[in-house]
Scaffold this motif. Structure first.
Motif, mmCIF file in Angstrom:
data_model
loop_
_atom_site.group_PDB
_atom_site.id
_atom_site.type_symbol
_atom_site.label_atom_id
_atom_site.label_comp_id
_atom_site.label_asym_id
_atom_site.label_seq_id
_atom_site.Cartn_x
_atom_site.Cartn_y
_atom_site.Cartn_z
ATOM 1 N N GLU A 1 87.188 12.632 55.104
ATOM 2 C CA GLU A 1 86.077 13.168 54.326
ATOM 3 C C GLU A 1 84.744 12.511 54.670
ATOM 4 N N ILE A 2 84.658 11.941 55.842
ATOM 5 C CA ILE A 2 83.395 11.346 56.263
ATOM 6 C C ILE A 2 82.748 12.273 57.292
ATOM 7 N N SER A 3 81.460 12.538 57.106
ATOM 8 C CA SER A 3 80.754 13.326 58.122
ATOM 9 C C SER A 3 79.465 12.610 58.499
ATOM 10 N N ILE A 4 78.979 12.898 59.655
ATOM 11 C CA ILE A 4 77.732 12.282 60.131
ATOM 12 C C ILE A 4 76.832 13.376 60.696
ATOM 13 N N THR A 5 75.563 13.341 60.305
ATOM 14 C CA THR A 5 74.595 14.343 60.742
ATOM 15 C C THR A 5 73.425 13.634 61.408
ATOM 16 N N SER A 6 73.006 14.140 62.550
ATOM 17 C CA SER A 6 71.888 13.535 63.275
ATOM 18 C C SER A 6 70.658 14.436 63.184
ATOM 19 N N GLU A 7 69.499 13.817 62.920
ATOM 20 C CA GLU A 7 68.234 14.559 62.882
ATOM 21 C C GLU A 7 67.226 13.857 63.780
ATOM 22 N N SER A 8 66.319 14.632 64.353
ATOM 23 C CA SER A 8 65.224 14.012 65.112
ATOM 24 C C SER A 8 63.915 14.298 64.379
ATOM 25 N N LEU A 9 63.136 13.255 64.151
ATOM 26 C CA LEU A 9 61.889 13.383 63.398
ATOM 27 C C LEU A 9 60.730 12.865 64.231
ATOM 28 N N GLN A 10 59.551 13.332 63.935
ATOM 29 C CA GLN A 10 58.357 12.771 64.565
ATOM 30 C C GLN A 10 57.267 12.640 63.519
ATOM 31 N N GLU A 11 56.298 11.782 63.813
ATOM 32 C CA GLU A 11 55.210 11.540 62.868
ATOM 33 C C GLU A 11 54.203 12.675 62.936
ATOM 34 N N LYS A 12 53.740 13.083 61.778
ATOM 35 C CA LYS A 12 52.712 14.114 61.729
ATOM 36 C C LYS A 12 51.712 13.727 60.648
ATOM 37 N N ARG A 13 50.436 13.943 60.946
ATOM 38 C CA ARG A 13 49.404 13.615 59.975
ATOM 39 C C ARG A 13 49.241 14.797 59.026
ATOM 40 N N ILE A 14 49.592 14.577 57.771
ATOM 41 C CA ILE A 14 49.448 15.634 56.760
ATOM 42 C C ILE A 14 48.568 15.057 55.652
ATOM 43 N N ASN A 15 47.458 15.730 55.394
ATOM 44 C CA ASN A 15 46.489 15.242 54.394
ATOM 45 C C ASN A 15 46.141 13.773 54.622
ATOM 46 N N LYS A 16 45.813 13.444 55.865
ATOM 47 C CA LYS A 16 45.390 12.096 56.261
ATOM 48 C C LYS A 16 46.496 11.044 56.152
ATOM 49 N N GLN A 17 47.731 11.498 55.883
ATOM 50 C CA GLN A 17 48.825 10.523 55.804
ATOM 51 C C GLN A 17 49.853 10.848 56.872
ATOM 52 N N LEU A 18 50.383 9.785 57.503
ATOM 53 C CA LEU A 18 51.410 9.990 58.520
ATOM 54 C C LEU A 18 52.761 10.185 57.843
ATOM 55 N N LYS A 19 53.394 11.303 58.158
ATOM 56 C CA LYS A 19 54.709 11.565 57.574
ATOM 57 C C LYS A 19 55.694 11.892 58.685
ATOM 58 N N TRP A 20 56.974 11.599 58.414
ATOM 59 C CA TRP A 20 58.011 11.932 59.387
ATOM 60 C C TRP A 20 58.522 13.325 59.086
ATOM 61 N N VAL A 21 58.346 14.221 60.058
ATOM 62 C CA VAL A 21 58.791 15.601 59.887
ATOM 63 C C VAL A 21 59.750 15.956 61.038
ATOM 64 N N LYS A 22 60.412 17.068 60.930
ATOM 65 C CA LYS A 22 61.336 17.515 61.976
ATOM 66 C C LYS A 22 60.585 17.587 63.316
ATOM 67 N N ALA A 23 61.184 17.048 64.357
ATOM 68 C CA ALA A 23 60.515 17.014 65.659
ATOM 69 C C ALA A 23 60.406 18.421 66.220
ATOM 70 N N THR A 24 59.169 18.864 66.469
ATOM 71 C CA THR A 24 58.987 20.195 67.061
ATOM 72 C C THR A 24 58.071 20.146 68.276
ATOM 73 N N LYS A 25 57.159 19.171 68.301
ATOM 74 C CA LYS A 25 56.230 19.051 69.435
ATOM 75 C C LYS A 25 56.531 17.745 70.152
ATOM 76 N N VAL A 26 57.342 17.839 71.178
ATOM 77 C CA VAL A 26 57.818 16.633 71.870
ATOM 78 C C VAL A 26 57.242 16.606 73.275
ATOM 79 N N ILE A 27 56.334 15.680 73.511
ATOM 80 C CA ILE A 27 55.741 15.557 74.841
ATOM 81 C C ILE A 27 55.897 14.111 75.308
ATOM 82 N N PRO A 28 55.778 13.861 76.631
ATOM 83 C CA PRO A 28 55.897 12.471 77.086
ATOM 84 C C PRO A 28 55.003 11.556 76.244
ATOM 85 N N GLY A 29 55.574 10.457 75.785
ATOM 86 C CA GLY A 29 54.827 9.517 74.954
ATOM 87 C C GLY A 29 55.103 9.702 73.467
ATOM 88 N N THR A 30 55.755 10.808 73.101
ATOM 89 C CA THR A 30 56.042 11.060 71.680
ATOM 90 C C THR A 30 57.102 10.076 71.183
#
Lengths: 150, 319
Positions: free
Chosen positions: A21-50
């Motif tokens: 009954e153990i499961s493991i889920t992997s997510e990839s997140l990236q930082e995004k500036r939302i309302n002047k605050q950096l938040k971790w959101v689902k990775a959608t724009k991945v470029i070298p250096g990200t």
């Protein structure tokens, strides 16, 4: 070819889930500036250096506690592990590997370069391992690390 | 056992895309998965996560450099004079760039009939019969090509030193907004998102033509000792004849001559065309700065009917 592979993996996954009954889920997140605050959101724009955060959530859906949980995550190809970024939600022991097999603490990892032994750089880590002593019934926990796309 | 096979194959799949030295190519899949093993009631179990697959998006960028080390020297009326640029795709995916010429307003003169050629045979040199005239250029990630601006110099009478600055611009056809970070959904290679990079997907560089001097300046120096036997204390007179070769004007002509080692300049001996000059830096043309004599001749002009010629003299004494 790749589709076939996916089905194979899915079937393997399903078999494993049925066993326990153990499961493991992997997510990839990236930082995004939302309302002047950096938040971790689902990775959608991945470029070298990200910088990507890989977040693995472990859930115990069963009625029994699990013990000696060992979570391993190979650092994806083309990504460089960021020093000190591996963490876990509760208490855990974190070790690293240069070959994906042998795991050690950072001060015990060495690389031989032109006949000279030196301390391995975090960017040379190939895998991260977290050891959690116990995960109670109906509990979940998470582990994470950050890496930068080459 | 089956799980292990699966893991190995996934690693291979992730490794199939060629890795470039700088910047992972757009479209590359970045896969991630984790495994967990644990004990329950003394029994060991293990399970693997979902496999994440993030595709690398495309950074759009271009760099233009002017490759001639210094202004290309031309003459009034020259045709097909070449400025050499290098255009590099500094992004991580293939892109086609529009090539655009523009004259820089600050120039002394404008060229005529400017054309852009691409170094088709990739030898870095303009070959009129081989290289193609083109205004768009497709480059793979990290690739670069020489681009030539070929133009005529007006049949005018611009003085030597006149310059013509010319801009070559390369602009991405995927992006190229000029604003770093501008996003183009699904516009990149293989339909990935494209993003304007540091240069905003566009770059330009100046290249310069300069009207050359058709004049030569010649200096003829001779030494006359006061006696046939040269010994300590002997006085030597130096004559420097300044002449021009060719007709035209030279601006800010300055003649400098260091005093030979082992000799001492004779104070007050500096003359121009037989007229004494003071050693101090003042309103007259000459001076002695402690090491060398210097005579400022200003603008020197020569025509067929008015030849130019000046004579500088000074004396030293052997130590």
């Amino acid at each position: 070819m790749r589709k076939g592979l996916l089905y194979l993996c899915l079937s393997v996954l399903l078999t494993s889930v049925m066993h326990a009954e153990i499961s493991i889920t992997s997510e990839s997140l990236q930082e995004k500036r939302i309302n002047k605050q950096l938040k971790w959101v689902k990775a959608t724009k991945v470029i070298p250096g990200t910088k990507i955060r890989y977040l693995n959530t472990v859930s115990n859906t069963g009625e029994q506690a699990a013990e000696d949980l060992v979570i391993t995550n190979p650092v994806p190809k083309h990504m460089q592990y960021l020093e000190g970024s591996a963490k876990c939600a509760g208490a855990c022991t974190i070790t690293y590997s240069l070959d994906g097999k042998v795991f050690k603490a950072p001060d015990k990892l060495f690389v031989t370069e032109m006949g000279k032994k030196r301390k391995a750089r975090a960017s040379e880590y190939k895998a991260v391992k977290w050891v959690i002593e116990r995960l109670g019934a109906k509990q979940r926990s998470s582990v994470q690390f950050d890496a930068v796309l080459e | 056992m089956r799980r292990i096979v699966c893991t190995v194959l996934l690693w291979m799949a992730a490794g199939m895309t060629a890795l470039l030295a700088k910047g992972v190519p757009a479209g590359t899949e970045i896969s991630n998965f984790a495994t967990v093993s644990y004990q329950m009631d003394g029994v060991s179990y293990s399970t693997t996560s979902n496999t994440l697959s993030d595709r690398v998006d495309q950074i759009i960028d271009v760099n233009v450099v002017w490759n001639d080390a210094s202004p290309v020297i031309v003459a009034n009326g020259d045709i097909d004079k070449v400025l050499t640029f290098k255009v590099t795709n500094t992004g991580n995916g293939e892109d086609t760039f529009t090539l655009l010429y523009s004259a820089d307003a600050a120039s002394d003169f404008a060229v005529t009939d400017p054309k852009i050629y691409i170094d088709t045979n990739n030898n870095g040199v303009f070959d009129p019969s081989i290289d193609n005239e083109a205004y768009s250029l497709t480059l793979a990630a990290e690739a670069s090509t020489a681009v030539f601006l070929v133009a005529d110099i007006p049949a005018d009478s611009y003085p030597s030193g006149s310059i013509s600055d010319n801009l070559l611009e390369a602009k991405s056809t995927i992006g190229g907004s000029g604003t770093p970070g501008t996003v183009y959904p699904d516009a990149g290679v293989d339909g990935v998102t494209a993003v304007d990079g540091m240069n905003g997907g566009v770059d330009k560089q100046l290249g310069t033509y300069e009207i050359g001097s058709e004049l030569g300046v010649s200096l003829t120096k001779s030494a006359t000792p006061e006696s046939a036997e040269v010994a300590t204390g002997t006085l030597i007179q130096y004559d420097i004849a300044v002449a021009l070769q060719g007709n035209g004007s030279v601006e800010n002509l300055v003649v400098t001559d260091p005093i030979p080692s082992g000799t001492t300049y004779v104070a007050g001996s500096l003359k121009l065309d037989g007229v004494a000059l003071t050693d101090a830096e003042d309103s007259d043309e000459g001076r002695f700065d402690g090491n060398a004599v210097e005579v400022k001749l200003g603008t020197a002009t020569q025509t067929d009917t008015l030849p130019f010629g000046r004579m500088i003299t000074f004396e030293v004494r052997i130590e």
